[in-house]
Design an enzyme around this catalytic site. Sequence first.
Site, PDB file in Angstrom:
ATOM      1  N   LYS A  57      16.332   4.634  -1.474  1.00 48.84           N
ATOM      2  CA  LYS A  57      14.903   4.408  -1.290  1.00 48.84           C
ATOM      3  C   LYS A  57      14.329   4.120  -2.679  1.00 48.84           C
ATOM      4  O   LYS A  57      14.452   4.946  -3.589  1.00 48.84           O
ATOM      5  CB  LYS A  57      14.240   5.657  -0.700  1.00 48.84           C
ATOM      6  CG  LYS A  57      12.701   5.645  -0.673  1.00 48.84           C
ATOM      7  CD  LYS A  57      12.166   4.710   0.370  1.00 48.84           C
ATOM      8  CE  LYS A  57      10.645   4.816   0.489  1.00 48.84           C
ATOM      9  NZ  LYS A  57      10.188   6.085   1.099  1.00 48.84           N
ATOM     10  N   VAL A  58      13.748   2.942  -2.852  1.00 48.95           N
ATOM     11  CA  VAL A  58      13.227   2.534  -4.154  1.00 48.95           C
ATOM     12  C   VAL A  58      11.822   1.969  -3.994  1.00 48.95           C
ATOM     13  O   VAL A  58      11.361   1.697  -2.884  1.00 48.95           O
ATOM     14  CB  VAL A  58      14.124   1.460  -4.817  1.00 48.95           C
ATOM     15  CG1 VAL A  58      15.518   2.006  -5.070  1.00 48.95           C
ATOM     16  CG2 VAL A  58      14.179   0.181  -3.992  1.00 48.95           C
ATOM     17  N   SER A  59      11.169   1.769  -5.110  1.00 51.90           N
ATOM     18  CA  SER A  59       9.889   1.087  -5.105  1.00 51.90           C
ATOM     19  C   SER A  59      10.105  -0.408  -4.896  1.00 51.90           C
ATOM     20  O   SER A  59      11.065  -0.993  -5.422  1.00 51.90           O
ATOM     21  CB  SER A  59       9.172   1.306  -6.436  1.00 51.90           C
ATOM     22  OG  SER A  59       8.053   0.456  -6.531  1.00 51.90           O
ATOM     23  N   THR A 109       5.456   0.254  -7.345  1.00 52.77           N
ATOM     24  CA  THR A 109       4.423  -0.530  -6.672  1.00 52.77           C
ATOM     25  C   THR A 109       3.045  -0.057  -7.103  1.00 52.77           C
ATOM     26  O   THR A 109       2.138  -0.865  -7.295  1.00 52.77           O
ATOM     27  CB  THR A 109       4.572  -0.403  -5.147  1.00 52.77           C
ATOM     28  OG1 THR A 109       5.879  -0.829  -4.779  1.00 52.77           O
ATOM     29  CG2 THR A 109       3.546  -1.257  -4.431  1.00 52.77           C
ATOM     30  N   ALA A 110       2.897   1.250  -7.265  1.00 54.27           N
ATOM     31  CA  ALA A 110       1.606   1.786  -7.694  1.00 54.27           C
ATOM     32  C   ALA A 110       1.167   1.142  -9.008  1.00 54.27           C
ATOM     33  O   ALA A 110       0.007   0.750  -9.174  1.00 54.27           O
ATOM     34  CB  ALA A 110       1.694   3.304  -7.850  1.00 54.27           C
ATOM     35  N   HIS A 153       0.986   9.433  -3.057  1.00 56.44           N
ATOM     36  CA  HIS A 153       1.420  10.400  -2.049  1.00 56.44           C
ATOM     37  C   HIS A 153       0.327  11.416  -1.726  1.00 56.44           C
ATOM     38  O   HIS A 153      -0.824  11.069  -1.554  1.00 56.44           O
ATOM     39  CB  HIS A 153       2.709  11.087  -2.484  1.00 56.44           C
ATOM     40  CG  HIS A 153       3.878  10.159  -2.636  1.00 56.44           C
ATOM     41  ND1 HIS A 153       4.015   9.011  -1.896  1.00 56.44           N
ATOM     42  CD2 HIS A 153       4.961  10.228  -3.443  1.00 56.44           C
ATOM     43  CE1 HIS A 153       5.148   8.412  -2.237  1.00 56.44           C
ATOM     44  NE2 HIS A 153       5.732   9.122  -3.176  1.00 56.44           N
TER      45      HIS A 153
END
Length: 282
Positions: A57-59, A109-110, A153
Site C-alpha cells: 500500500k503506497v501513496s 498525495t497529501a 487520516h
Amino acid sequence: MTTEPLQIAYSPCPNDTFVFDALAHGRVPGAPALDVTFADIDVTNGMAERGEFDVLKVSYAVLPYVLDEYALLPCGGALGRGCGPLVLSREAGLDLAGRTVAVPSEKSTAYLLFRLWAADVVPGGVGEIVVMPFHEIMPAVRDGKVDAGLVIHEARFTYQNYGLHKLADMGEHWENTTGLPIPLGAIIAKRSLGAERLSLLAESIRMSVRAAWDEPEVSRPYVMEHAQEMDPAVADQHIGLYVNEFTAELGEDGYAAIRGLLTRAAAECLVPALRPDALSFI
C-alpha cells in the site's frame, strides 16, 4: 502455481485493516496466502522504491517512481470525496506566504495536493517545508515549532482537541477545481508475479472488501487491535471516509483522478511524467 505467501505491507490504519481482514485471515476462498507486515505509508513508499515486498500500500504520489517494477491494482486503495488532507494552524486565517509548514512526507498525495493548492492560492509560495511523522505534526503546530501543518487520516476529526484551526482543505480545493475524487493510497504488486497471479490477487482483494462490508463486526477486532488506541467511533469514521466504491473498483473516475493528479504534479515538476501505459493493470 506456487503456494509461497505473498509478502505484503500495509498500514495499521483502520481502512487498511478493514479491507484486508478477510484476506489476511484466510477467509477468502482460493485467495493467495499473505505474510503481512505493518508499516506507515512513508515506509512502504520507500520499500516500493527499493523493490521490496510483493504487494504494497503506497501513496499515489510514488507511482511515477515505481511503475516499471510494480503494477497498480484496480482495487483495494483509497480514493474518495470529502476526505482530503487539511492545513492547520494555531492562528485562524494565517497567511502562509513564507511560513514554515510541517508535512508527513514529500512523496505523498497529501504533499502533491498541498503544493498544487499553494501554487494556486499562496502568492510567493510557502516557506520552509519540514518533514516529520504525521502523529507529531499537530503537537508541533500547537507548540509553535512550525507555523502550520499538513495533516491526514484521523487528524481530520481530532485537530480541534489541539486548539488548532483549519486553514484549508486540500481535497475540497482538488474537487472544486477538477470535479474528480481525491487519490490517496494505492495497492501495487510486482509485475513479475505474472498476469494470472495479479488477476487472482485483485479479485481476492475485491472479495475481502465485500466481506468486510457484509459483516463489518467480524473485522472489528483486527481493526481495533492495530488502531493505535483510536476511539472506535473515530475508527468507524475513518473507514467510512476511505473505504468506498473506489476501493472495490477504481473505475473511470478513479483512473481519471490518478492521471489528473500525476499529470498536474508533473507539470509543476513535482514528479516525473508518466508513460501513457504506466497505469495499465496487466
